[in-house]
Design a protein around this motif. Structure first.
Motif, PDB file in Angstrom:
ATOM      1  N   UNK A   1      12.942   6.694  48.915  1.00 35.20           N
ATOM      2  CA  UNK A   1      12.113   6.786  47.693  1.00 35.20           C
ATOM      3  C   UNK A   1      10.734   6.165  47.887  1.00 35.20           C
TER       4      UNK A   1
ATOM      5  N   UNK B   1       8.431   8.905  49.409  1.00 39.97           N
ATOM      6  CA  UNK B   1       8.387  10.233  48.800  1.00 39.97           C
ATOM      7  C   UNK B   1       7.441  10.264  47.600  1.00 39.97           C
TER       8      UNK B   1
ATOM      9  N   UNK C   1       6.452  12.857  44.529  1.00 36.79           N
ATOM     10  CA  UNK C   1       6.901  14.113  43.914  1.00 36.79           C
ATOM     11  C   UNK C   1       5.870  15.223  44.121  1.00 36.79           C
TER      12      UNK C   1
ATOM     13  N   UNK D   1       6.160  18.266  42.378  1.00 34.01           N
ATOM     14  CA  UNK D   1       5.929  18.869  41.063  1.00 34.01           C
ATOM     15  C   UNK D   1       4.786  18.134  40.366  1.00 34.01           C
ATOM     16  N   UNK D   2       4.023  18.831  39.534  1.00 35.07           N
ATOM     17  CA  UNK D   2       2.928  18.161  38.824  1.00 35.07           C
ATOM     18  C   UNK D   2       3.454  17.105  37.855  1.00 35.07           C
ATOM     19  N   UNK D   3       2.627  16.109  37.519  1.00 36.44           N
ATOM     20  CA  UNK D   3       3.059  15.039  36.624  1.00 36.44           C
ATOM     21  C   UNK D   3       3.542  15.574  35.281  1.00 36.44           C
ATOM     22  N   UNK D   4       4.464  14.812  34.686  1.00 36.43           N
ATOM     23  CA  UNK D   4       4.976  15.150  33.357  1.00 36.43           C
ATOM     24  C   UNK D   4       4.700  13.976  32.431  1.00 36.43           C
ATOM     25  N   UNK D   5       4.881  14.218  31.163  1.00 36.40           N
ATOM     26  CA  UNK D   5       4.650  13.205  30.135  1.00 36.40           C
ATOM     27  C   UNK D   5       5.361  11.875  30.462  1.00 36.40           C
ATOM     28  N   UNK D   6       6.613  11.950  30.878  1.00 38.71           N
ATOM     29  CA  UNK D   6       7.393  10.733  31.124  1.00 38.71           C
ATOM     30  C   UNK D   6       6.835   9.866  32.235  1.00 38.71           C
ATOM     31  N   UNK D   7       6.052  10.449  33.133  1.00 38.80           N
ATOM     32  CA  UNK D   7       5.481   9.665  34.225  1.00 38.80           C
ATOM     33  C   UNK D   7       4.518   8.591  33.734  1.00 38.80           C
TER      34      UNK D   7
ATOM     35  N   UNK E   1       4.929   6.937  30.832  1.00 37.98           N
ATOM     36  CA  UNK E   1       5.633   6.199  29.789  1.00 37.98           C
ATOM     37  C   UNK E   1       5.902   4.773  30.271  1.00 37.98           C
ATOM     38  N   UNK E   2       5.145   3.817  29.744  1.00 41.82           N
ATOM     39  CA  UNK E   2       5.402   2.405  30.050  1.00 41.82           C
ATOM     40  C   UNK E   2       5.854   1.732  28.761  1.00 41.82           C
ATOM     41  N   UNK E   3       6.244   0.455  28.868  1.00 36.85           N
ATOM     42  CA  UNK E   3       6.404  -0.259  27.628  1.00 36.85           C
ATOM     43  C   UNK E   3       7.757  -0.788  27.373  1.00 36.85           C
ATOM     44  N   UNK E   4       7.963  -1.224  26.158  1.00 36.90           N
ATOM     45  CA  UNK E   4       9.089  -2.052  25.771  1.00 36.90           C
ATOM     46  C   UNK E   4      10.318  -1.237  25.477  1.00 36.90           C
TER      47      UNK E   4
ATOM     48  N   UNK F   1       6.434  21.278  38.225  1.00 49.38           N
ATOM     49  CA  UNK F   1       7.093  21.312  36.929  1.00 49.38           C
ATOM     50  C   UNK F   1       8.600  21.168  37.128  1.00 49.38           C
TER      51      UNK F   1
ATOM     52  N   UNK G   1      10.174  16.678  29.939  1.00 46.71           N
ATOM     53  CA  UNK G   1       9.303  15.559  29.573  1.00 46.71           C
ATOM     54  C   UNK G   1       9.668  14.251  30.256  1.00 46.71           C
ATOM     55  N   UNK G   2      10.776  14.246  30.991  1.00 49.78           N
ATOM     56  CA  UNK G   2      11.232  13.011  31.642  1.00 49.78           C
ATOM     57  C   UNK G   2      10.304  12.658  32.808  1.00 49.78           C
ATOM     58  N   UNK G   3      10.298  11.403  33.235  1.00 47.95           N
ATOM     59  CA  UNK G   3       9.508  11.053  34.426  1.00 47.95           C
ATOM     60  C   UNK G   3      10.077  11.761  35.654  1.00 47.95           C
ATOM     61  N   UNK G   4       9.200  12.094  36.590  1.00 46.83           N
ATOM     62  CA  UNK G   4       9.686  12.602  37.872  1.00 46.83           C
ATOM     63  C   UNK G   4      10.287  11.457  38.677  1.00 46.83           C
TER      64      UNK G   4
ATOM     65  N   UNK H   1       7.629  -0.747  35.363  1.00 53.30           N
ATOM     66  CA  UNK H   1       7.047  -1.174  34.090  1.00 53.30           C
ATOM     67  C   UNK H   1       7.338  -0.145  32.993  1.00 53.30           C
ATOM     68  N   UNK H   2       8.324   0.695  33.223  1.00 55.33           N
ATOM     69  CA  UNK H   2       8.716   1.688  32.222  1.00 55.33           C
ATOM     70  C   UNK H   2       9.529   1.065  31.099  1.00 55.33           C
TER      71      UNK H   2
ATOM     72  N   UNK I   1       9.232  22.946  44.361  1.00 51.59           N
ATOM     73  CA  UNK I   1       9.002  22.018  43.244  1.00 51.59           C
ATOM     74  C   UNK I   1       7.750  22.344  42.432  1.00 51.59           C
TER      75      UNK I   1
ATOM     76  N   UNK J   1      13.606  14.800  46.545  1.00 52.09           N
ATOM     77  CA  UNK J   1      14.447  13.979  45.678  1.00 52.09           C
ATOM     78  C   UNK J   1      14.711  14.712  44.357  1.00 52.09           C
TER      79      UNK J   1
END
Lengths: 164, 164
Positions: free
Chosen positions: A146, A149, A151, A153-159, A161-164, B1, B39-42, B47-48, B90, B103
């Protein structure tokens, strides 16, 4: 001391459910120098002996591109392990710890994971250093380390996503 | 995607054997903020958001001692994934790579592995950061990060085995 299959002082076994929630396919076989759990390494080392991973048909095309990575994550099935221990005493000294706080092969789903140094790919044989499993261990998966590597695939919304 | 389940240009699916070589037990459930693969992170980030891992009975005692580790390896079952792809694209651009050089969650044995930061253990709930799986993903295993774990059993012959 690495166990065969005995239960030791301080350990706790439970009635494990039947292993029927999902099914695995053995996709290959791992050849190592170790034929007994009593002499195998407790943990692999990256300067250890070269081990051969033989991938079965029909999975050979899935190896394409693996040679680009200096380290690979290897998943395998620890086929000789007990699956019912929740407390274990690795030193066999009466002191027990929870299975999930150990990397013991005895666990409800005995899946071993190693990061191995890739030596080469020859046809459907993958040569690596850094394993600690027994000769004949069934292979479950290979993936790039990991840490190496990125990814594709292009970035998605969840990439993001930080926070509590 | 990230895909749902379509096959793309350049990809190759094979007739996979029936998954009957070994059986898994789902030992818990993972609660995350992500309900769609689109919508999930790749890849997870340390810090997520905090995710909750609920361990089922009878495995709760196996958590004893896990809180001592700053990072844990989490294994889970990617229950929505195709298992028959050997070549994948991918980026969905006609360029395909072998499954074992990716992955991607689509693989013959769809087992996800993550290194997560341990936030805390409360009863049979484990709180972590760094996951990227969907809400409701079945848990397979928890172990200390290999980089933090020192075997407790005394050394064995194989631990000193280096070489060619």
């Amino acid at each position: 001391m690495v166990r065969e299959n005995e239960i030791r002082a301080g350990e706790l076994a439970v009635d494990a459910p039947a292993p029927t929630d999902a099914g695995l396919i053995f996709i290959g076989r791992i050849c190592t120098p170790w034929t007994s759990r009593l002499g195998a390494p407790r943990q692999g080392r990256l300067d250890g002996p070269v081990c051969r991973i033989e991938v079965f048909a029909p999975w050979e095309p899935a190896l394409r591109g693996l040679e680009a990575y200096a380290r690979v994550e290897v998943l395998y099935w620890l086929h000789l392990s007990r699956r019912d221990l929740v407390l274990q005493s690795p030193a066999d000294n009466g002191l027990a710890r929870g299975t999930f706080s150990l990397r013991s092969p005895a666990r409800p789903n005995p899946i071993g994971t190693s990061i191995a140094a890739l030596v080469g790919v020859e046809g459907r044989t993958v040569l690596v250093r850094g394993l600690d499993c027994l000769d004949g261990t069934p292979l479950l998966d290979l993936k790039p380390d990991r840490a190496l590597f990125t990814p594709i695939a292009p970035p998605q919304e969840g990439d993001f996503h930080v926070g509590s």
